[in-house]
Enzyme design. Sequence first.
Site, PDB file in Angstrom:
ATOM      1  N   ARG A  80      -6.171   4.568  -2.464  1.00 15.20           N
ATOM      2  CA  ARG A  80      -6.314   5.729  -1.580  1.00 15.20           C
ATOM      3  C   ARG A  80      -5.990   6.986  -2.386  1.00 15.20           C
ATOM      4  O   ARG A  80      -5.162   6.955  -3.300  1.00 15.20           O
ATOM      5  CB  ARG A  80      -5.365   5.650  -0.387  1.00 15.20           C
ATOM      6  CG  ARG A  80      -5.562   4.430   0.488  1.00 15.20           C
ATOM      7  CD  ARG A  80      -4.674   4.504   1.711  1.00 15.20           C
ATOM      8  NE  ARG A  80      -4.738   3.284   2.493  1.00 15.20           N
ATOM      9  CZ  ARG A  80      -4.383   3.204   3.763  1.00 15.20           C
ATOM     10  NH1 ARG A  80      -3.927   4.270   4.391  1.00 15.20           N
ATOM     11  NH2 ARG A  80      -4.461   2.055   4.408  1.00 15.20           N
ATOM     12  N   GLU A 136     -13.521   5.651   3.992  1.00 11.97           N
ATOM     13  CA  GLU A 136     -12.952   5.548   5.316  1.00 11.97           C
ATOM     14  C   GLU A 136     -11.958   6.674   5.559  1.00 11.97           C
ATOM     15  O   GLU A 136     -11.547   7.373   4.643  1.00 11.97           O
ATOM     16  CB  GLU A 136     -12.281   4.189   5.511  1.00 11.97           C
ATOM     17  CG  GLU A 136     -11.140   3.911   4.564  1.00 11.97           C
ATOM     18  CD  GLU A 136     -10.492   2.552   4.798  1.00 11.97           C
ATOM     19  OE1 GLU A 136     -11.065   1.753   5.553  1.00 11.97           O
ATOM     20  OE2 GLU A 136      -9.429   2.311   4.218  1.00 11.97           O
ATOM     21  N   SER A 177       0.824  -1.212   0.000  1.00  7.37           N
ATOM     22  CA  SER A 177       0.000   0.000   0.000  1.00  7.37           C
ATOM     23  C   SER A 177       0.856   1.259   0.000  1.00  7.37           C
ATOM     24  O   SER A 177       1.648   1.487  -0.892  1.00  7.37           O
ATOM     25  CB  SER A 177      -0.963  -0.030   1.185  1.00  7.37           C
ATOM     26  OG  SER A 177      -1.911   1.003   1.103  1.00  7.37           O
TER      27      SER A 177
END
Length: 381
Positions: A293, A376, A135
Amino acid sequence: MNDFEEWISGTYRKMEEGPVPLLTFATAPYHDQKPGTSGLRKKTYYFEEKPCYLENFIQSIFFSIDLKDRQGSSLVVGGDGRYFNKSAIETIVQMAAANGIGRLVIGQNGILSTPAVSCIIRKIKAIGGIILTASHNPGGPNGDFGIKFNISNGGPAPEAITDKIFQISKTIEDYAICPDLKVDLVEIVDSVEAYATMLRNIFDFSALKELLSGQNRLKIRIDAMHGVVGPYVKKILCEELGAPANSAVNCVPLEDFGGHHPDPNLTYAADLVETMKSGEHDFGAAFDGDGDRNMILGKHGFFVNPSDSVAVIAANIFSIPYFQQTGVRGFARSMPTSGALDRVANATKIALYETPTGWKFFGNLMDASKLSLCGEESFGT
């Protein structure tokens, strides 16, 4: 360039086929391979140097799937381009052949964003996908490496499956592998096209092209942070939608992300923040290593909190052609995310769900046909 490098780059020349030996090697279990909310993530040297560390975890994934289900099935494999990705993919190909997988779909050069893996899994009805990423953590020999397993719905494996993988990893005694690659097993696909096709079916690309390349165009600045999103940004936003080429920066995926954290926040995307403060651009965005993201900035570097960005999308959701056709089933947010989305849900009379942090929990709601939009606190929408 060796055979595997030719395959993964899409320049493979078919060789003579013959029997492929299947070998089984004894191994000893590790007791630290418990997947977290984003899979198994460790320092790169764990996977590269510890004996059978990679093989154990991959075999544990295969063992978690019933043999009758994986026999002849399809599996998607890709990653964010970080160091050790290609070596890991080569091992996964060899082990997949030995474990009954009938078809492996791999992004060109091993590149596939996490959302693209999800898209392809659903498109080809694969049994799942293995995503090689840590990530937003740094890459390189001294950085981090990780493995995520997504199931047949395209979403992250739920806890019942990751717990099963962990239990297997603690007792594993052997792994199966075909040291010689099976030619017909591997299919190299364009890393971007399937995902771009999905986006065309969701958004109005004609309107977006006018917005980004018309006479009064919106001036954008996109920082891919040398992660997996670079090819997607260049092909979709620049080539197809007409944004000027210099709208996108750091679009070449690098094994160490240029020595930086591929983490889209005010600290690690500071160059984008400073560029936006000049007022030259109307909209800015940065993406993390594996493309799930993002950070949004407005003119003069105005920071859009991720709790607010999901609420802004929700408030305008019926401007998106896909939702005009399908309607909206519900909204969801993680518990630490602010209540901005709650206000939109209340005003629109659309159901709202609160979940623990982790996309696997959103996936449960999607499977139950209760969710259309979620977000989120950690910049994932």
